[in-house]
Motif scaffolding. Structure first.
Motif, short mmCIF file in Angstrom:
data_model
loop_
_atom_site.label_atom_id
_atom_site.label_comp_id
_atom_site.label_asym_id
_atom_site.label_seq_id
_atom_site.Cartn_x
_atom_site.Cartn_y
_atom_site.Cartn_z
N TYR A 11 0.79 -1.20 0.17
CA TYR A 11 -0.04 0.11 -0.15
C TYR A 11 0.85 1.39 0.03
O TYR A 11 2.07 1.36 0.73
CB TYR A 11 -1.01 0.02 1.07
CG TYR A 11 -1.89 -0.99 1.23
CD1 TYR A 11 -3.14 -0.95 0.34
CD2 TYR A 11 -2.00 -2.15 2.21
CE1 TYR A 11 -4.03 -1.94 0.36
CE2 TYR A 11 -3.04 -3.11 2.26
CZ TYR A 11 -4.07 -2.95 1.29
OH TYR A 11 -5.01 -3.89 1.29
N ILE A 13 1.41 4.85 1.34
CA ILE A 13 0.70 5.94 2.15
C ILE A 13 1.81 6.99 1.89
O ILE A 13 3.04 7.06 2.44
CB ILE A 13 0.74 5.49 3.63
CG1 ILE A 13 0.13 3.98 3.39
CG2 ILE A 13 0.14 6.23 4.27
CD1 ILE A 13 0.41 3.04 4.58
N LEU A 18 3.93 0.39 2.24
CA LEU A 18 3.73 -0.49 3.12
C LEU A 18 3.68 -1.96 2.56
O LEU A 18 2.63 -2.00 1.77
CB LEU A 18 2.73 -0.39 4.15
CG LEU A 18 2.15 -1.23 5.29
CD1 LEU A 18 3.44 -1.22 6.22
CD2 LEU A 18 0.98 -0.97 5.87
N VAL A 20 2.78 -5.31 2.43
CA VAL A 20 1.79 -6.21 3.16
C VAL A 20 1.91 -7.60 2.97
O VAL A 20 1.71 -8.59 3.93
CB VAL A 20 0.30 -5.61 3.22
CG1 VAL A 20 -0.47 -6.43 3.88
CG2 VAL A 20 0.24 -4.25 3.69
N SER A 39 -2.52 -12.73 13.22
CA SER A 39 -2.86 -11.50 14.08
C SER A 39 -3.33 -10.01 13.27
O SER A 39 -3.13 -10.17 12.10
CB SER A 39 -1.79 -11.17 15.20
OG SER A 39 -0.69 -10.83 14.34
N SER A 40 -3.78 -9.21 14.08
CA SER A 40 -4.12 -8.03 13.23
C SER A 40 -3.10 -7.29 12.64
O SER A 40 -1.92 -7.35 13.14
CB SER A 40 -4.72 -6.95 14.43
OG SER A 40 -5.36 -5.93 13.80
N GLY A 41 -3.33 -6.92 11.05
CA GLY A 41 -2.40 -6.46 10.49
C GLY A 41 -1.51 -7.26 9.61
O GLY A 41 -0.58 -7.04 9.01
N SER A 42 -1.78 -8.64 9.94
CA SER A 42 -0.98 -9.58 9.04
C SER A 42 -1.11 -9.75 7.67
O SER A 42 -0.36 -10.34 7.03
CB SER A 42 -0.91 -10.93 9.82
OG SER A 42 -2.35 -11.38 9.83
N GLY A 43 -2.32 -9.06 7.29
CA GLY A 43 -2.67 -9.11 5.87
C GLY A 43 -3.82 -10.17 5.43
O GLY A 43 -4.11 -10.24 4.18
N LYS A 44 -4.56 -10.42 6.27
CA LYS A 44 -5.56 -11.37 5.87
C LYS A 44 -6.57 -10.76 5.07
O LYS A 44 -6.97 -11.44 4.10
CB LYS A 44 -6.37 -11.90 7.33
CG LYS A 44 -5.37 -12.67 8.32
CD LYS A 44 -6.18 -12.92 9.55
CE LYS A 44 -6.87 -11.92 10.43
NZ LYS A 44 -5.88 -10.90 11.07
N SER A 45 -7.06 -9.82 5.55
CA SER A 45 -8.21 -9.23 4.66
C SER A 45 -7.61 -8.55 3.24
O SER A 45 -8.16 -8.91 2.24
CB SER A 45 -8.72 -7.91 5.30
OG SER A 45 -9.46 -8.34 6.66
N THR A 46 -6.38 -8.07 3.48
CA THR A 46 -5.73 -7.80 2.20
C THR A 46 -5.65 -9.05 1.03
O THR A 46 -6.17 -8.89 0.01
CB THR A 46 -4.25 -7.26 2.46
OG1 THR A 46 -4.30 -6.19 3.09
CG2 THR A 46 -3.44 -6.99 1.15
N HIS A 199 -9.40 -14.66 13.52
CA HIS A 199 -8.13 -14.55 14.56
C HIS A 199 -8.75 -15.26 15.70
O HIS A 199 -7.77 -15.51 16.70
CB HIS A 199 -7.60 -13.24 14.71
CG HIS A 199 -8.49 -12.14 15.13
ND1 HIS A 199 -8.88 -11.31 14.57
CD2 HIS A 199 -9.17 -12.26 16.56
CE1 HIS A 199 -9.86 -10.66 15.34
NE2 HIS A 199 -9.96 -11.13 16.38
N1 LIG Z 1 -6.36 0.62 1.80
C1 LIG Z 1 -5.29 0.57 2.63
N2 LIG Z 1 -4.11 1.62 2.52
C2 LIG Z 1 -3.29 1.56 3.44
N3 LIG Z 1 -2.79 0.53 4.41
C3 LIG Z 1 -3.63 -0.39 4.39
C4 LIG Z 1 -4.86 -0.31 3.70
N4 LIG Z 1 -5.63 -1.58 4.08
C5 LIG Z 1 -4.86 -2.29 4.88
N5 LIG Z 1 -3.70 -1.54 5.16
C6 LIG Z 1 -2.72 -1.99 5.97
O1 LIG Z 1 -2.14 -3.26 5.58
C7 LIG Z 1 -1.69 -4.16 6.87
C8 LIG Z 1 -2.56 -5.39 6.67
O2 LIG Z 1 -4.17 -5.02 6.80
P1 LIG Z 1 -5.08 -6.03 6.59
O3 LIG Z 1 -6.49 -5.41 6.72
O4 LIG Z 1 -4.98 -7.01 5.62
O5 LIG Z 1 -4.89 -6.92 8.09
P2 LIG Z 1 -5.80 -8.04 8.60
O6 LIG Z 1 -4.92 -9.26 8.83
O7 LIG Z 1 -6.89 -8.45 7.99
O8 LIG Z 1 -5.99 -7.44 10.05
P3 LIG Z 1 -7.25 -7.49 11.15
O9 LIG Z 1 -7.20 -8.64 11.91
O10 LIG Z 1 -7.22 -6.27 12.17
O11 LIG Z 1 -8.59 -7.24 10.18
C9 LIG Z 1 -2.02 -3.16 7.75
O12 LIG Z 1 -0.84 -2.80 8.37
C10 LIG Z 1 -2.93 -2.10 7.39
O13 LIG Z 1 -2.86 -0.90 8.27
#
Ligand SMILES: Nc1ncnc2c1ncn2[C@@H]1O[C@H](COP(=O)(O)OP(=O)(O)OP(=O)(O)O)[C@@H](O)[C@H]1O
Ligand SMILES: [Mg+2]
Length: 233
Positions: A11, A13, A18, A20, A39-46, A199
């Motif tokens: 991403y 910024i 960053l 991911v 864990s939170s921020g590990s990139g799952k949703s990405t 998680h």
């Molecule tokens: N659209 C975006 N622009 C910039 N950074 C992003 C964007 N979406 C996610 N991130 C960053 O990418 C990293 C991974 O985010 P992601 O949402 O994939 O994590 P996650 O594992 O789903 O976390 P959670 O368990 O909190 O949902 C995080 O550091 C987040 O801040």
């Protein structure tokens, strides 16, 4: 069904970038029930958003049911999403002023399916998730678990090849979460390929395979002895 190779995503910024997803490789075969943990921020949703063709990777390859997913225009991407994928979200994403039945039927409208067929299909999937009697109720008259059942019926009604669920039990109490996982297990028993991001360890143990993500890489990918949700409700 899903085949990804060396997937990277960053991403931007401002001036910074960053990183991911840092070289993700994995395959999902038809009929699997897989959880993606981390864990939170590990990139799952990405990762799930890329699998769902809601976002695109910077590099690497992604094939869905043999179809290369790359550089698609929005119309074709939407077409593939309709054809291949069903989505379930933590926050249900239902339309508040429409009945449960209309919520389930609406995506079928965009696929050009006739009104009669839309309503028949929507009703049969509401029956499947145990909500036939709630068809005319609006989301604000339903519990969290019932709302998620409507969302699952909506996802199934399009006959997707893969269901993608991001923290589908994240807004639910433990008992309701397990009831929803029981439904997910039943749908998988019938052959549907399902990926869930979570998680929560207990939810992951109710799938058949756990992919552990840490700081954008898969650190472990293991088959597990599936815990049946029904035994814990
Ligand atoms: N659209 C975006 N622009 C910039 N950074 C992003 C964007 N979406 C996610 N991130 C960053 O990418 C990293 C991974 O985010 P992601 O949402 O994939 O994590 P996650 O594992 O789903 O976390 P959670 O368990 O909190 O949902 C995080 O550091 C987040 O801040
Ligand atoms: Mg997330």
């Amino acid at each position: 069904m899903i085949d990804i190779k060396d997937l990277h995503k960053s991403y931007k910024i401002g001036k910074n970038s960053l990183h991911v997803l840092k070289g993700i490789n994995f395959n999902v075969k038809e009929g699997e029930l897989v959880s993606i943990m981390g864990s939170s921020g590990s990139g799952k949703s990405t990762l799930l958003n890329i699998l769902g063709i809601l976002d695109e990777a910077d590099s690497g390859s992604y094939h869905l049911d043999g179809v290369p997913i790359k550089n698609l225009n929005e119309r074709i991407a939407a077409n593939y999403r309709n054809k291949f994928l069903g989505f379930i979200f933590q926050s249900f994403n239902l339309i508040n002023y429409k009945s449960a039945l209309d919520n389930v039927a609406l995506p079928l409208y965009y696929q050009g399916i006739s009104r009669g067929e839309r309503n028949d299909r929507a009703m049969s999937y509401l029956e499947k998730v145990g909500l036939a009697e709630w068809a005319e109720h609006k989301p604000n008259e339903l519990s969290g678990g019932q709302k998620q059942r409507v969302a699952i019926a909506r996802a199934l009604a399009s006959h997707p090849k893969v269901l993608l669920a991001d923290e589908l039990t994240g807004a639910l109490d433990t008992k309701t979460s397990y009831e929803i996982m029981d439904l997910i297990q039943q749908i998988n028993d019938e052959g549907k390929t399902i990926l869930v991001v979570t998680h929560e360890e207990d939810i992951a143990q109710m799938t058949k395979r756990i992919v552990h993500l840490k700081d954008g890489v898969i650190i472990k990918d293991e088959k597990v002895e599936q815990v049946r949700a029904l035994e814990h409700v």
